[in-house]
Design a protein around this motif. Structure first.
Motif, PDB file in Angstrom:
ATOM      1  N   VAL A  39       0.678  -1.130   0.376  1.00  0.00           N
ATOM      2  CA  VAL A  39      -0.028  -0.254  -0.009  1.00  0.00           C
ATOM      3  C   VAL A  39       0.696   1.245   0.167  1.00  0.00           C
ATOM      4  CG1 VAL A  39      -1.560   1.018   1.262  1.00  0.00           C
ATOM      5  CG2 VAL A  39      -1.927  -0.947   1.487  1.00  0.00           C
ATOM      6  N   PHE A  40       1.343   1.721  -1.112  1.00  0.00           N
ATOM      7  CA  PHE A  40       1.450   3.351  -1.188  1.00  0.00           C
ATOM      8  C   PHE A  40       0.482   4.511  -0.086  1.00  0.00           C
ATOM      9  CE2 PHE A  40       3.952   1.412  -5.399  1.00  0.00           C
ATOM     10  CZ  PHE A  40       4.680   1.875  -5.040  1.00  0.00           C
ATOM     11  N   CYS A  41       1.287   5.009   0.187  1.00  0.00           N
ATOM     12  CA  CYS A  41       0.343   5.775   1.641  1.00  0.00           C
ATOM     13  C   CYS A  41       1.012   7.558   1.329  1.00  0.00           C
ATOM     14  CB  CYS A  41      -0.288   5.449   3.180  1.00  0.00           C
ATOM     15  SG  CYS A  41      -0.741   3.920   3.279  1.00  0.00           S
ATOM     16  N   ALA A  42       0.833   8.331   0.952  1.00  0.00           N
ATOM     17  CA  ALA A  42       1.274   9.708   0.842  1.00  0.00           C
ATOM     18  C   ALA A  42       0.929  10.110   1.691  1.00  0.00           C
ATOM     19  CB  ALA A  42       1.515  10.116  -0.436  1.00  0.00           C
ATOM     20  N   ASN A  43       1.408  11.889   1.977  1.00  0.00           N
ATOM     21  CA  ASN A  43       0.964  12.759   1.622  1.00  0.00           C
ATOM     22  C   ASN A  43      -0.038  13.850   1.260  1.00  0.00           C
ATOM     23  OD1 ASN A  43       3.860  13.475   1.217  1.00  0.00           O
ATOM     24  ND2 ASN A  43       2.772  15.914   1.128  1.00  0.00           N
ATOM     25  N   HIS A  44      -1.188  14.373   1.350  1.00  0.00           N
ATOM     26  CA  HIS A  44      -2.229  14.616   0.097  1.00  0.00           C
ATOM     27  C   HIS A  44      -2.070  16.325   0.383  1.00  0.00           C
ATOM     28  CE1 HIS A  44      -5.057  14.565  -3.201  1.00  0.00           C
ATOM     29  NE2 HIS A  44      -5.957  14.320  -2.388  1.00  0.00           N
ATOM     30  N   SER A  45      -1.951  16.769  -0.997  1.00  0.00           N
ATOM     31  CA  SER A  45      -2.480  18.310  -0.458  1.00  0.00           C
ATOM     32  C   SER A  45      -2.680  19.351  -2.008  1.00  0.00           C
ATOM     33  CB  SER A  45      -0.796  19.358  -0.321  1.00  0.00           C
ATOM     34  OG  SER A  45       0.043  18.608  -1.408  1.00  0.00           O
ATOM     35  N   SER A  46      -2.951  18.278  -2.911  1.00  0.00           N
ATOM     36  CA  SER A  46      -3.496  17.991  -4.613  1.00  0.00           C
ATOM     37  C   SER A  46      -3.891  17.657  -5.451  1.00  0.00           C
ATOM     38  CB  SER A  46      -2.523  19.094  -5.237  1.00  0.00           C
ATOM     39  OG  SER A  46      -2.676  19.199  -6.883  1.00  0.00           O
ATOM     40  N   ASN A  47      -5.055  17.903  -5.493  1.00  0.00           N
ATOM     41  CA  ASN A  47      -5.378  16.707  -6.987  1.00  0.00           C
ATOM     42  C   ASN A  47      -4.264  16.331  -8.032  1.00  0.00           C
ATOM     43  OD1 ASN A  47      -8.656  16.338  -5.869  1.00  0.00           O
ATOM     44  ND2 ASN A  47      -9.029  18.438  -6.922  1.00  0.00           N
ATOM     45  N   ILE A 114      -3.433   5.278  -1.806  1.00  0.00           N
ATOM     46  CA  ILE A 114      -4.504   5.667  -0.618  1.00  0.00           C
ATOM     47  C   ILE A 114      -3.397   7.013   0.399  1.00  0.00           C
ATOM     48  CG2 ILE A 114      -5.612   5.331   1.469  1.00  0.00           C
ATOM     49  CD1 ILE A 114      -5.536   2.625   1.222  1.00  0.00           C
ATOM     50  N   PHE A 115      -4.817   8.267  -0.304  1.00  0.00           N
ATOM     51  CA  PHE A 115      -4.247   9.105   0.593  1.00  0.00           C
ATOM     52  C   PHE A 115      -4.495   9.558   2.427  1.00  0.00           C
ATOM     53  CE2 PHE A 115      -3.398  10.272  -3.405  1.00  0.00           C
ATOM     54  CZ  PHE A 115      -2.226  10.968  -3.578  1.00  0.00           C
ATOM     55  N   PRO A 116      -3.734   8.958   3.413  1.00  0.00           N
ATOM     56  CA  PRO A 116      -3.996   8.575   5.128  1.00  0.00           C
ATOM     57  C   PRO A 116      -4.835   9.752   5.313  1.00  0.00           C
ATOM     58  CG  PRO A 116      -1.910   7.303   4.298  1.00  0.00           C
ATOM     59  CD  PRO A 116      -2.366   8.293   3.218  1.00  0.00           C
ATOM     60  N   ILE A 144       4.413   1.743   2.510  1.00  0.00           N
ATOM     61  CA  ILE A 144       4.875   2.117   1.864  1.00  0.00           C
ATOM     62  C   ILE A 144       5.209   3.573   1.971  1.00  0.00           C
ATOM     63  CG2 ILE A 144       6.669   2.747  -0.172  1.00  0.00           C
ATOM     64  CD1 ILE A 144       5.391   0.388  -1.515  1.00  0.00           C
ATOM     65  N   PRO A 145       5.888   4.750   2.788  1.00  0.00           N
ATOM     66  CA  PRO A 145       5.012   5.830   3.468  1.00  0.00           C
ATOM     67  C   PRO A 145       6.344   6.886   1.938  1.00  0.00           C
ATOM     68  CG  PRO A 145       7.023   4.759   4.018  1.00  0.00           C
ATOM     69  CD  PRO A 145       6.271   3.923   3.583  1.00  0.00           C
ATOM     70  N   VAL A 146       5.449   7.702   1.596  1.00  0.00           N
ATOM     71  CA  VAL A 146       5.654   8.214   0.440  1.00  0.00           C
ATOM     72  C   VAL A 146       5.557   9.364   1.151  1.00  0.00           C
ATOM     73  CG1 VAL A 146       5.683   9.398  -2.296  1.00  0.00           C
ATOM     74  CG2 VAL A 146       5.450   6.181  -1.095  1.00  0.00           C
ATOM     75  N   TYR A 147       6.810  11.313   0.370  1.00  0.00           N
ATOM     76  CA  TYR A 147       6.102  11.691   0.952  1.00  0.00           C
ATOM     77  C   TYR A 147       5.898  12.852  -0.266  1.00  0.00           C
ATOM     78  CZ  TYR A 147       6.827  16.754   2.005  1.00  0.00           C
ATOM     79  OH  TYR A 147       6.763  18.330   2.306  1.00  0.00           O
ATOM     80  N   ILE A 148       5.546  13.953  -0.401  1.00  0.00           N
ATOM     81  CA  ILE A 148       5.376  14.228  -2.298  1.00  0.00           C
ATOM     82  C   ILE A 148       5.131  16.391  -1.706  1.00  0.00           C
ATOM     83  CG2 ILE A 148       3.268  15.198  -3.968  1.00  0.00           C
ATOM     84  CD1 ILE A 148       2.404  12.104  -3.744  1.00  0.00           C
ATOM     85  N   LYS A 190       6.326   9.017   9.729  1.00  0.00           N
ATOM     86  CA  LYS A 190       7.093   8.358   8.473  1.00  0.00           C
ATOM     87  C   LYS A 190       7.658   9.523   7.793  1.00  0.00           C
ATOM     88  CE  LYS A 190       7.268   3.958  10.595  1.00  0.00           C
ATOM     89  NZ  LYS A 190       8.710   3.263  10.514  1.00  0.00           N
ATOM     90  N   ILE A 191       6.067   9.755   7.442  1.00  0.00           N
ATOM     91  CA  ILE A 191       5.916  10.366   5.688  1.00  0.00           C
ATOM     92  C   ILE A 191       6.262  11.717   6.307  1.00  0.00           C
ATOM     93  CG2 ILE A 191       4.084  11.673   3.709  1.00  0.00           C
ATOM     94  CD1 ILE A 191       2.139   9.039   4.345  1.00  0.00           C
ATOM     95  N   ALA A 192       6.397  12.893   7.583  1.00  0.00           N
ATOM     96  CA  ALA A 192       6.699  13.993   7.338  1.00  0.00           C
ATOM     97  C   ALA A 192       8.086  13.910   7.358  1.00  0.00           C
ATOM     98  CB  ALA A 192       6.249  14.023   8.532  1.00  0.00           C
ATOM     99  N   ALA A 193       8.940  12.520   7.678  1.00  0.00           N
ATOM    100  CA  ALA A 193      10.264  12.553   8.154  1.00  0.00           C
ATOM    101  C   ALA A 193      10.940  12.570   6.547  1.00  0.00           C
ATOM    102  CB  ALA A 193      10.804  11.454   9.110  1.00  0.00           C
TER     103      ALA A 193
END
Length: 202
Positions: A39-47, A114-116, A144-148, A190-193
């Motif tokens: 599961v890819f999990c990323a922060n979410h600020s935009s479409n 998924i955007f948590p 899998i944490p992801v930072y965008i 983890k994403i923020a790091a």
């Protein structure tokens, strides 16, 4: 190659040609992406985030995104995102159908995105919903944490940072809702790091 992945490849190539002159994307940590379900999990600020994520991780990885149901009420867009294997979630209720669809893809060995946070958030202190970690735990697959990067500007290079995959509950203990909420918070930490690595890689 299944039908959804063929559609994904066509859309990927189209968007890459259209967007690459305006939005340059590079990836740090791509080697962290495991084979098999995750599961890819990323922060979410935009479409725009799903596109940036896909451009960052590369065409060989095909996340099936859990996306807000409102997008599936737009006829043309709905046809496109359904064709590539994205599926709707009603964020205003506990959507069992969306959870079952995510699990179906994971059981088939696919990856899910998924955007948590559940909704777009322009700050760095967003709270995560428990759904992503709960699905990953129930299916015994890694997150899998992801930072965008949050600030989206044209003619700019975006560095997508992929963190190390991990099991949210490696001891396979029975967890309460409160414990899942805590694990969702750990995921967001983890994403923020990963932000610092992205900024250093600009």
């Amino acid at each position: 190659m299944n039908k959804e992945y063929r559609a994904f490849r066509r859309l990927y190539h189209f968007l890459y040609v259209v967007l690459f002159p305006v939005y340059r994307v590079k990836c740090i940590g791509g080697e962290n992406i495991p084979a098999g379900p995750a599961v890819f999990c990323a922060n979410h600020s935009s479409n725009f985030d799903p596109i940036l994520l896909c451009m960052g991780i590369g065409i060989e990885h095909h996340p099936h995104f859990m996306a807000k149901i409102e997008l599936f009420r737009m006829p043309v867009l709905s046809s496109v995102i359904r064709a590539i294997g994205s599926f709707p979630v009603d964020r205003d209720r506990s959507d069992i159908g969306a959870i079952k669809t995510a699990m179906k893809y994971l059981k088939a060995g696919e990856k899910v995105g998924i955007f948590p946070e559940g909704r777009r958030n322009l700050t760095e202190d967003g709270d995560a919903k428990r759904g992503a970690v709960q699905i990953a735990d129930q299916m015994s697959v890694p997150v899998i944490p992801v930072y965008i990067p949050r600030n989206k500007k044209p003619f700019h290079t975006y560095t997508i940072v992929v963190g190390a995959p991990y099991l949210v509950n490696p001891e396979r203990k029975k967890l309460s809702r409160a414990e899942y909420d805590g694990l969702a918070g750990v995921l967001m930490d983890k994403i923020a790091a990963l932000k610092a690595a992205g900024e250093a890689g600009q």
